[in-house]
Design a protein around this motif. Structure first.
Motif, PDB file in Angstrom:
ATOM      1  N   LEU A 161      51.746  76.727 -30.081  1.00 35.26           N
ATOM      2  CA  LEU A 161      53.137  77.034 -29.750  1.00 35.26           C
ATOM      3  C   LEU A 161      53.225  78.019 -28.596  1.00 35.26           C
ATOM      4  CD1 LEU A 161      56.129  76.737 -30.416  1.00 35.26           C
ATOM      5  CD2 LEU A 161      55.859  78.534 -32.144  1.00 35.26           C
ATOM      6  N   GLY A 162      52.311  78.998 -28.556  1.00 37.29           N
ATOM      7  CA  GLY A 162      52.326  79.982 -27.474  1.00 37.29           C
ATOM      8  C   GLY A 162      52.115  79.360 -26.112  1.00 37.29           C
ATOM      9  N   LEU A 163      51.208  78.379 -26.038  1.00 36.31           N
ATOM     10  CA  LEU A 163      50.981  77.689 -24.765  1.00 36.31           C
ATOM     11  C   LEU A 163      52.220  76.906 -24.330  1.00 36.31           C
ATOM     12  CD1 LEU A 163      47.343  76.386 -25.315  1.00 36.31           C
ATOM     13  CD2 LEU A 163      48.061  78.201 -23.773  1.00 36.31           C
ATOM     14  N   VAL A 164      52.926  76.333 -25.297  1.00 38.22           N
ATOM     15  CA  VAL A 164      54.150  75.591 -24.981  1.00 38.22           C
ATOM     16  C   VAL A 164      55.204  76.538 -24.408  1.00 38.22           C
ATOM     17  CG1 VAL A 164      56.042  74.225 -25.932  1.00 38.22           C
ATOM     18  CG2 VAL A 164      53.703  73.843 -26.728  1.00 38.22           C
ATOM     19  N   ALA A 166      54.838  79.585 -23.172  1.00 34.50           N
ATOM     20  CA  ALA A 166      54.401  80.213 -21.932  1.00 34.50           C
ATOM     21  C   ALA A 166      54.553  79.257 -20.748  1.00 34.50           C
ATOM     22  CB  ALA A 166      52.955  80.671 -22.062  1.00 34.50           C
ATOM     23  N   SER A 167      54.192  77.997 -20.939  1.00 37.56           N
ATOM     24  CA  SER A 167      54.301  77.033 -19.839  1.00 37.56           C
ATOM     25  C   SER A 167      55.756  76.746 -19.487  1.00 37.56           C
ATOM     26  CB  SER A 167      53.580  75.738 -20.219  1.00 37.56           C
ATOM     27  OG  SER A 167      54.202  75.113 -21.333  1.00 37.56           O
ATOM     28  N   MET A 168      56.652  76.797 -20.482  1.00 30.72           N
ATOM     29  CA  MET A 168      58.073  76.557 -20.220  1.00 30.72           C
ATOM     30  C   MET A 168      58.700  77.661 -19.375  1.00 30.72           C
ATOM     31  SD  MET A 168      59.318  75.236 -23.979  1.00 30.72           S
ATOM     32  CE  MET A 168      61.055  75.479 -23.562  1.00 30.72           C
ATOM     33  N   HIS A 169      58.166  78.875 -19.459  1.00 30.89           N
ATOM     34  CA  HIS A 169      58.732  80.020 -18.739  1.00 30.89           C
ATOM     35  C   HIS A 169      57.830  80.482 -17.599  1.00 30.89           C
ATOM     36  CE1 HIS A 169      60.774  80.142 -22.669  1.00 30.89           C
ATOM     37  NE2 HIS A 169      61.769  80.690 -22.020  1.00 30.89           N
ATOM     38  N   SER A 170      56.863  79.656 -17.238  1.00 31.77           N
ATOM     39  CA  SER A 170      55.855  80.083 -16.283  1.00 31.77           C
ATOM     40  C   SER A 170      56.296  79.868 -14.841  1.00 31.77           C
ATOM     41  CB  SER A 170      54.551  79.320 -16.519  1.00 31.77           C
ATOM     42  OG  SER A 170      53.605  79.641 -15.527  1.00 31.77           O
ATOM     43  N   GLY A 171      55.933  80.846 -14.012  1.00 26.86           N
ATOM     44  CA  GLY A 171      56.106  80.677 -12.578  1.00 26.86           C
ATOM     45  C   GLY A 171      54.786  80.358 -11.911  1.00 26.86           C
ATOM     46  N   ASP A 172      53.709  80.399 -12.676  1.00 25.07           N
ATOM     47  CA  ASP A 172      52.376  80.186 -12.112  1.00 25.07           C
ATOM     48  C   ASP A 172      51.476  79.532 -13.153  1.00 25.07           C
ATOM     49  OD1 ASP A 172      50.250  80.276 -10.355  1.00 25.07           O
ATOM     50  OD2 ASP A 172      49.667  82.304 -10.930  1.00 25.07           O
ATOM     51  N   ALA A 173      51.903  78.397 -13.680  1.00 26.28           N
ATOM     52  CA  ALA A 173      51.146  77.740 -14.750  1.00 26.28           C
ATOM     53  C   ALA A 173      49.881  77.099 -14.204  1.00 26.28           C
ATOM     54  CB  ALA A 173      52.010  76.669 -15.417  1.00 26.28           C
ATOM     55  N   PRO A 174      48.766  77.186 -14.926  1.00 26.69           N
ATOM     56  CA  PRO A 174      47.547  76.482 -14.504  1.00 26.69           C
ATOM     57  C   PRO A 174      47.766  74.982 -14.519  1.00 26.69           C
ATOM     58  CG  PRO A 174      47.311  77.354 -16.735  1.00 26.69           C
ATOM     59  CD  PRO A 174      48.602  77.878 -16.199  1.00 26.69           C
ATOM     60  N   THR A 175      47.130  74.313 -13.585  1.00 29.24           N
ATOM     61  CA  THR A 175      47.304  72.863 -13.466  1.00 29.24           C
ATOM     62  C   THR A 175      46.042  72.144 -13.924  1.00 29.24           C
ATOM     63  OG1 THR A 175      46.534  72.948 -11.172  1.00 29.24           O
ATOM     64  CG2 THR A 175      48.901  73.137 -11.543  1.00 29.24           C
ATOM     65  N   GLY A 176      46.182  70.867 -14.155  1.00 30.88           N
ATOM     66  CA  GLY A 176      45.027  70.043 -14.481  1.00 30.88           C
ATOM     67  C   GLY A 176      44.995  69.588 -15.914  1.00 30.88           C
ATOM     68  N   THR A 290      48.764  87.986 -26.346  1.00 29.73           N
ATOM     69  CA  THR A 290      49.933  87.838 -25.477  1.00 29.73           C
ATOM     70  C   THR A 290      49.630  88.277 -24.052  1.00 29.73           C
ATOM     71  OG1 THR A 290      50.716  90.029 -26.213  1.00 29.73           O
ATOM     72  CG2 THR A 290      51.601  88.113 -27.354  1.00 29.73           C
ATOM     73  N   VAL A 291      48.735  89.266 -23.890  1.00 31.39           N
ATOM     74  CA  VAL A 291      48.328  89.679 -22.542  1.00 31.39           C
ATOM     75  C   VAL A 291      47.584  88.544 -21.854  1.00 31.39           C
ATOM     76  CG1 VAL A 291      47.030  91.367 -21.194  1.00 31.39           C
ATOM     77  CG2 VAL A 291      48.180  92.086 -23.302  1.00 31.39           C
ATOM     78  N   VAL A 292      46.702  87.881 -22.605  1.00 31.47           N
ATOM     79  CA  VAL A 292      45.943  86.753 -22.055  1.00 31.47           C
ATOM     80  C   VAL A 292      46.881  85.638 -21.616  1.00 31.47           C
ATOM     81  CG1 VAL A 292      44.204  84.998 -22.569  1.00 31.47           C
ATOM     82  CG2 VAL A 292      43.945  87.316 -23.494  1.00 31.47           C
ATOM     83  N   LEU A 293      47.857  85.295 -22.454  1.00 33.11           N
ATOM     84  CA  LEU A 293      48.819  84.242 -22.112  1.00 33.11           C
ATOM     85  C   LEU A 293      49.677  84.643 -20.916  1.00 33.11           C
ATOM     86  CD1 LEU A 293      49.930  83.189 -25.710  1.00 33.11           C
ATOM     87  CD2 LEU A 293      48.589  81.821 -24.104  1.00 33.11           C
ATOM     88  N   ALA A 294      50.088  85.919 -20.874  1.00 33.48           N
ATOM     89  CA  ALA A 294      50.914  86.388 -19.754  1.00 33.48           C
ATOM     90  C   ALA A 294      50.155  86.292 -18.437  1.00 33.48           C
ATOM     91  CB  ALA A 294      51.366  87.827 -20.004  1.00 33.48           C
ATOM     92  N   GLU A 295      48.877  86.656 -18.448  1.00 34.91           N
ATOM     93  CA  GLU A 295      48.076  86.579 -17.222  1.00 34.91           C
ATOM     94  C   GLU A 295      47.828  85.130 -16.817  1.00 34.91           C
ATOM     95  OE1 GLU A 295      44.656  88.812 -18.361  1.00 34.91           O
ATOM     96  OE2 GLU A 295      45.495  90.732 -17.691  1.00 34.91           O
ATOM     97  N   ARG A 296      47.572  84.267 -17.791  1.00 41.11           N
ATOM     98  CA  ARG A 296      47.245  82.871 -17.495  1.00 41.11           C
ATOM     99  C   ARG A 296      48.443  82.116 -16.960  1.00 41.11           C
ATOM    100  NH1 ARG A 296      44.628  79.255 -22.206  1.00 41.11           N
ATOM    101  NH2 ARG A 296      43.138  80.981 -22.110  1.00 41.11           N
TER     102      ARG A 296
END
Length: 330
Positions: A161-164, A166-176, A290-296
């Motif tokens: 759920l956290g990845l979902v 985080a990606s919905m609110h991300s300005g710099d989401a990892p790709t691939g 949460t720090v890891v998710l915020a950085e990623r």
């Protein structure tokens, strides 16, 4: 009761956390001195947090799970724990989402995503496990409740759920790699999930006393190393700005949601040590994950760091609050 909590819980916890904090501070100051003679040794020493974290994830915490689950008093009711975990997480998300829609102070997607993650992802392993084990009202007999809350609740909540979110609110989401594949991979790579199954399988198996002694010693050592690692992470927190905004998810995570969970458990007849375990796990501070998710995902790292630090400090006051309010047995 407060004196017993201080002696049994705070003394070992904050001694180990302080040791980690001072160790990290000492390494940081030696590194800033730029002494050529110590350069090689310092480079190796500065890898200590990463090595310690990897050991605890792959070996230490799984061994704790095997050791304590094997000896714990288990019943089918223990599987209420992950259900309560998901109820607590979804409740926190709903409350935070509603508050974001009535407030104008938070505007950027990164801040909104950070607040959502902070409000429901708790430190239910590195802090939750020691608190449950050290509390004289609980101890190893109720550790399996804490494990199921973390392994089938918090971990899925963070890395699926956290990845979902985080990606919905991300300005710099990892790709691939799609977020659902990342989440599934993280879950399948979690050794504690397999350790819990192994602990259950070993319950009827008689083991040599020497092996049990060794396993127990390693398990307790790993619990203390979890706290040392928390001290290292706290010293490495680089920003304490945004405390006013950070207070919002911290209050939701550590006060509002546990109160609602406590009321619900009581209404459904869940009481005694089981209720206290679930309330304590629901009230654990914001997780370092949460720090890891915020950085990623390019969220508001400074806000996340401030909330993690603030919530960890508030643990001093919240544990006795819940223990005094919900210890209903002698």
């Amino acid at each position: 009761m407060l004196i017993s909590i201080g002696r049994a819980v705070y003394l070992p916890i904050f001694t180990a956390v302080a040791l980690g904090y001072l160790l990290s501070l000492g390494l940081a100051r030696l590194g800033s001195a730029r002494r050529p003679v110590l350069a090689g040794a310092l480079r190796q020493a500065q890898r200590l947090p990463q090595l310690l974290s990897r050991y605890l994830f792959l070996v230490g915490i799984p061994l704790c799970v095997v050791n304590f689950v094997r000896a714990a008093d288990l019943s089918l009711s223990v599987f209420i724990a992950p259900l309560v975990a998901w109820m607590a997480m979804l409740l926190a998300i709903v409350i935070t989402w509603a508050s974001l829609h009535v407030s104008t102070r938070v505007s950027s997607p990164g801040e909104k995503g950070s607040l959502l993650l902070l409000s429901y992802i708790g430190n239910t392993s590195y802090l939750g496990f020691p608190v449950i084990l050290f509390l004289p009202q609980l101890g190893p007999d109720y550790f399996s409740w804490a494990v199921l809350y973390d392994v089938l609740g918090t971990f899925f909540g963070a890395y699926v759920l956290g990845l979902v979110l985080a990606s919905m609110h991300s300005g710099d989401a990892p790709t691939g790699v799609p977020f659902w594949q990342q989440g599934l991979r993280e879950v399948l790579r979690n050794p504690s999930l397999y350790a819990f199954t192994l602990g259950l399988a070993l319950r009827p198996v008689p083991l040599p006393r020497e092996l049990l002694t060794l396993l127990g010693g390693v398990a307790w050592l790993s619990i203390m190393l979890c706290l040392v690692l928390m001290g290292i992470r706290l010293q490495q927190l680089s920003s304490w700005d945004h405390l006013d905004i950070a207070m919002r998810p911290v209050l939701i995570k550590m006060l509002i949601v546990p109160l609602v969970i406590a009321a619900g458990l009581t209404a459904f007849g869940v009481d005694g040590p089981a209720r206290l375990v679930l309330i304590l796990q629901a009230s654990m501070p914001c997780a370092v994950a949460t720090v890891v998710l915020a950085e990623r995902y390019g969220l508001d790292r400074d806000l996340v760091v401030a909330a993690v630090g603030l919530s960890t400090l508030l643990l001093v006051f919240t544990v006795p609050l819940w223990v005094v309010a919900f210890t209903s047995w002698s």
